[in-house]
Design an enzyme around this catalytic site. Structure first.
Site: not given
Length: 299
Positions: A66, A69, A210, A269
């Site tokens: 992404h 990110e 992420h 994450e």
């Protein structure tokens, strides 16, 4: 044997140009690091990989699926730099013998899966695409929240793991900054390159980095091996993150890897708060990320 906790971030910059400078410098400083390309982006940029280690066990980390990110890219580059320095000088890497890791495993890293998207955020839209991208972005020239690739497709919704379910769940029917799955799985060059790269290797474990939530996702529809939960608990223990059994999510890289290979795959994450995470938080987030990476290499 000394412990290595160097926090001088190795960086020619945060964008794609800076990444390529970093890779060139890393390979010059540490000639045993291999590099190459897994394929090209929509805009023709090469998607680079780095390899460190000569062990039979192959492991893969990636970042910046992404665009917003992008902080995951310098995290991965910094880790490779610290790992290489620890190996070269016989140091410990977060409590572990780096030379032992080097000969036990081969680490393959794709630090920036989505270079076009990262460049859109950190630099500017490609010439000739400004109007189209602004339209997809709701008329705004502020692309800081953009997650997708340059064609407005979310690359982490592009894999053939119940892709139709993810499409129906998202209910996003047009290109945009986030959550558009595309018209089918594997339509985007970056996703195609990741599938090909993964199938060409024999990865025993993969981690997609992420940013949002300090959580570790380890399962997919009961297809993961039993050891995955135990590994996730170890990653959580060394980082302070939470190991989460995730439901209601499909078509991601981790999902597809587990489905196709029945081996441990994880989404980590990093950090929490706003996206993109402020770069000022790098020093706070990085040690936890590094601890996860070292522990993964030890599995």
């Amino acid at each position: 044997m000394k412990e290595d906790h160097g926090m001088n971030v190795f960086g020619g910059g945060l964008n794609y140009t800076g990444l390529m400078v970093d890779i060139q410098q890393l390979c010059k400083l540490y000639p045993y690091i291999d590099t190459g390309s897994i394929g090209n982006t929509v805009c023709g940029r090469e998607i680079p990989y780095l390899r460190i280690g000569r062990g039979a066990k192959e492991i893969h980390f990636n970042g910046a699926f992404h665009a917003n990110e992008w902080i995951t890219t310098p995290m991965l580059i910094q880790f490779i730099k610290e790992y290489a320095d620890a190996y070269s000088h016989g140091k410990l890497l977060y409590g572990v013998d780096a030379r032992e890791l080097y000969y036990q495993s081969s680490l393959w890293v794709v630090p920036m899966v989505n270079p076009d998207g990262v460049e859109l955020i950190l630099d500017k839209p490609p010439k000739g695409m400004e109007g189209r991208l602004m339209q997809w972005n709701g008329g705004s020239a502020d692309f800081s929240g953009w997650k997708a690739n340059i064609r407005g497709v979310d690359l982490n919704d592009q894999f053939p793991a119940n892709w139709e379910m993810e499409r129906d769940r998202r209910q996003v029917t047009n290109p945009g900054p986030r959550d558009y799955t595309g018209i089918a799985p594997e339509t985007e060059q970056e996703a195609i390159a990741m599938v090909k790269f993964t199938r060409e290797r024999d990865f025993s474990l993969v981690i997609a980095f992420h940013t949002q939530g300090e959580e570790i996702y380890w399962n997919y529809n009961g297809l993961e091996p039993a050891i995955s939960e135990r590994i996730a608990e170890r990653l959580a223990e060394v980082s302070g993150y939470r190991a989460i059994k995730l439901t209601g999510s499909d078509a991601g890289y981790k999902d597809w890897f587990i489905q196709e290979f029945r081996r441990p795959g994880f989404t980590v994450e990093l950090g929490s708060g706003s996206n993109p995470l402020p770069y000022l938080e790098f020093d706070q987030i990085y040690p936890k990320a590094a601890a996860i990476m070292v522990e993964a290499l030890r599995t």
